[in-house]
Design a protein around this motif. Structure first.
Motif, short mmCIF file in Angstrom:
data_model
loop_
_atom_site.label_atom_id
_atom_site.label_comp_id
_atom_site.label_asym_id
_atom_site.label_seq_id
_atom_site.Cartn_x
_atom_site.Cartn_y
_atom_site.Cartn_z
N ARG A 1 -8.40 -4.47 1.88
CA ARG A 1 -7.75 -3.19 2.16
C ARG A 1 -6.80 -2.79 1.02
NH1 ARG A 1 -5.97 -4.44 6.80
NH2 ARG A 1 -3.80 -4.84 6.26
N ASP B 1 -8.95 -1.40 -1.69
CA ASP B 1 -9.44 -0.07 -1.31
C ASP B 1 -8.36 0.98 -1.56
OD1 ASP B 1 -12.00 -0.74 -0.54
OD2 ASP B 1 -11.46 -1.11 1.55
N THR B 2 -7.11 0.63 -1.20
CA THR B 2 -5.99 1.55 -1.42
C THR B 2 -5.77 1.78 -2.91
OG1 THR B 2 -4.90 0.79 0.61
CG2 THR B 2 -3.53 1.93 -1.01
N GLU C 1 0.82 -1.21 0.00
CA GLU C 1 0.00 0.00 0.00
C GLU C 1 0.86 1.26 0.00
OE1 GLU C 1 -2.70 -0.18 3.33
OE2 GLU C 1 -3.19 -2.26 2.86
#
Length: 220
Positions: A71, A74-75, A41
């Motif tokens: 996650r 989403d990033t 990320e």
């Protein structure tokens, strides 16, 4: 050392790290999924290798590290500008999020969540933006149709046994397009199990309704 490579060299060492992760036991990968995801990320958007990101998502889903996979996607969405130029890539990432949610719901036996996320995934897979970008759509779609058939979702005018036979045909077709021979063999085996399940369902219905020679379904 794998985390160090990701943190220090970022996307440049991603492929080597992915190869190394593939050789580890699932529990080893799962134990460090959060740290690995955090390192990925942190990659700068301008140097981001999106294909490598999707490889990490696949690794996380294989070891059931659902939160890390979600996650990471989403990033990825946050780093992609909401513009016409990036619309196809954003649609791809959103489609992957639905795929992760669907696999998680199925693994956790959450029927309601599976019904919602799988229907959303199947609907999105018909769009030109997604269908032109996602390679193994047919394979995943065949697996989803199998699961939905087993759960009796949206059968319409078809019987459950016919839906299972249709899913088996789709699995066989998908198997011919898979490059990995081992996975293709598993798909073909799953197709045969679908047909066996369909025959058992037909046999049970024949017994319940008192059909003559109900055992013909088991001999088929």
């Amino acid at each position: 050392s794998l985390l160090a490579q990701l943190l220090e060299d970022g996307p440049r060492e991603a492929e080597a790290v992915i190869d190394a992760l593939a050789r580890l036991k699932p529990e080893q990968v799962s134990a460090h999924a959060g740290q690995i995801g955090t390192a990925v990320e942190a990659w700068p958007a301008q140097s981001h290798d999106w294909r490598r990101t999707f490889d990490f998502v696949e690794i996380f889903t294989q070891v059931r590290a659902w939160p890390s996979a979600d996650r990471l996607l989403d990033t990825a969405l946050a780093k992609l500008p909401d513009t016409t130029r990036e619309s196809t890539r954003r649609a791809y990432v959103a489609h992957l999020k639905d795929a992760v949610a669907t696999e998680r719901a199925l693994a956790e036996r959450d029927r309601r969540s599976f019904e919602v996320s799988s229907a959303r995934w199947l609907a999105a897979s018909q769009s030109s933006e997604v269908s032109e970008t996602v390679g193994p759509i047919a394979a995943f779609a065949a697996r989803l149709e199998l699961a939905r058939s087993l759960l009796g979702l949206n059968l319409g005018s078809q019987s459950q046994s016919q839906r299972l036979r249709d899913a088996a045909d789709a699995l066989d077709a998908a198997a011919t397009d898979l490059e990995n021979l081992g996975i293709a063999t598993l798909y073909s085996g799953l197709a045969e199990l679908c047909r066996s399940a369909a025959s058992i369902i037909e046999w049970r219905a024949a017994v319940v309704t008192g059909e003559a020679d109900a055992d013909r379904h088991l001999r088929a």
